[in-house]
Design an enzyme around this catalytic site. Structure first.
Site, mmCIF file in Angstrom:
data_model
loop_
_atom_site.group_PDB
_atom_site.id
_atom_site.type_symbol
_atom_site.label_atom_id
_atom_site.label_comp_id
_atom_site.label_asym_id
_atom_site.label_seq_id
_atom_site.Cartn_x
_atom_site.Cartn_y
_atom_site.Cartn_z
ATOM 1 C CB SER A 29 -5.066 -4.218 8.876
ATOM 2 O OG SER A 29 -5.320 -2.828 8.780
ATOM 3 C CE1 TYR A 46 -4.762 -4.637 3.598
ATOM 4 C CE2 TYR A 46 -5.969 -3.148 5.051
ATOM 5 C CZ TYR A 46 -4.826 -3.874 4.750
ATOM 6 O OH TYR A 46 -3.752 -3.840 5.611
ATOM 7 C CE LYS A 58 -4.477 -7.379 5.766
ATOM 8 N NZ LYS A 58 -3.325 -8.315 5.782
#
Length: 262
Positions: free
Chosen positions: A138, A151, A155
């Site tokens: 991401s 998160y 990533k």
């Protein structure tokens, strides 16, 4: 038929980027093992037909990932492509609101999951003379501001894992790359899209990138197809950004630059 007779595993194939990638790979001639923790993966396989085999799987659980790889070998005779796409967002709670348990679960799926994909898929690919492993990272892994703390950290770790794996697989002809999508309408981001539409603010979705829009799962799938195919045969250890240009610059207000029109 850029993937004619290639054998691919796609995790997170029940919706969004995973489903779009599965349908595109099938149109390009691949045989597919499709996995997801949700039963929607069966719908994805049904849309494709006999070339796709659905399997319920927890992408962060080693026995499940190992079973996927064994199933590809048993059903189709080997493995050429593994798209480690499954992931969870964990929401936008701050560092001070999240718990260690939140972090453990997000890292388990988003970072340990791709590690397991590489660990179990690469030896089988090496025995076939090579292959392509693609991990969905991401833009949140590139810099702050595009996702929640755990998160984003997961990533960022995934991008580094891809680089590390590419070096440790030197000489195997197994390539490992990542895709870094920007804002894309998927099951994970649907609450943001639904909220914006309910407020009449749909035009603001993706407005910080130069294209002034969000992405579509099919656009990310095209990047996955490139990395899966022989067209990317000299691309390895790379994080391919597909974000409408969001990450090329810090967001700014046009008025600050005296620009009033394009």
């Amino acid at each position: 038929m850029r993937l004619a007779n290639k054998i691919a595993i796609i995790t997170g194939a029940g919706s969004g980027i995973g489903r779009a990638t599965a349908e595109l790979f099938a149109r390009q001639g691949a045989y597919l093992i499709l996995s997801d923790i949700a039963e929607a993966v069966e719908e994805t396989a049904a849309r494709i037909g006999p070339a796709a085999v659905p399997m319920r799987c927890d992408a962060g659980k080693e026995e499940d990932v190992a079973h996927l790889v064994r199933s590809a070998a048993a059903r189709f005779g080997g493995l050429d492509i593994f798209h480690a796409n499954a992931g969870i967002s964990g929401g936008l709670a701050s560092i001070f609101e999240q718990t260690p348990e939140d972090w453990q679960e997000i890292l388990r799926v988003n970072l340990i999951g791709p590690f397991l994909a590489i660990k179990h898929a690469a030896p089988l690919m090496k025995d076939r003379g090579g292959g392509s492993i693609i991990c969905t990272a991401s833009v949140a892994g590139l810099r702050a501001g595009a996702g929640g703390p755990a998160y984003s950290a997961s990533k960022a770790g995934l991008i580094n894992l891809v680089q590390l794996a590419a070096t440790q697989l030197a000489g195997s002809n197994v390539r490992v790359n990542a895709i870094c999508p920007g804002l894309t309408e998927t099951g994970m981001t649907r609450p943001f899209y639904d909220h914006a539409r309910a407020k009449g603010h749909e035009d603001r979705l993706g407005h910080l990138n130069p294209l002034k829009r969000g992405g579509e799962p099919e656009e990310i799938a095209q990047a996955a197809l490139f990395l899966a195919s022989s067209e990317s045969s000299y691309v390895n250890g790379h994080a391919l950004v597909v974000d409408g240009g969001l990450s090329v610059s810090h967001p700014y207000n046009k008025q600050d630059w005296g620009v009033t029109s394009a």
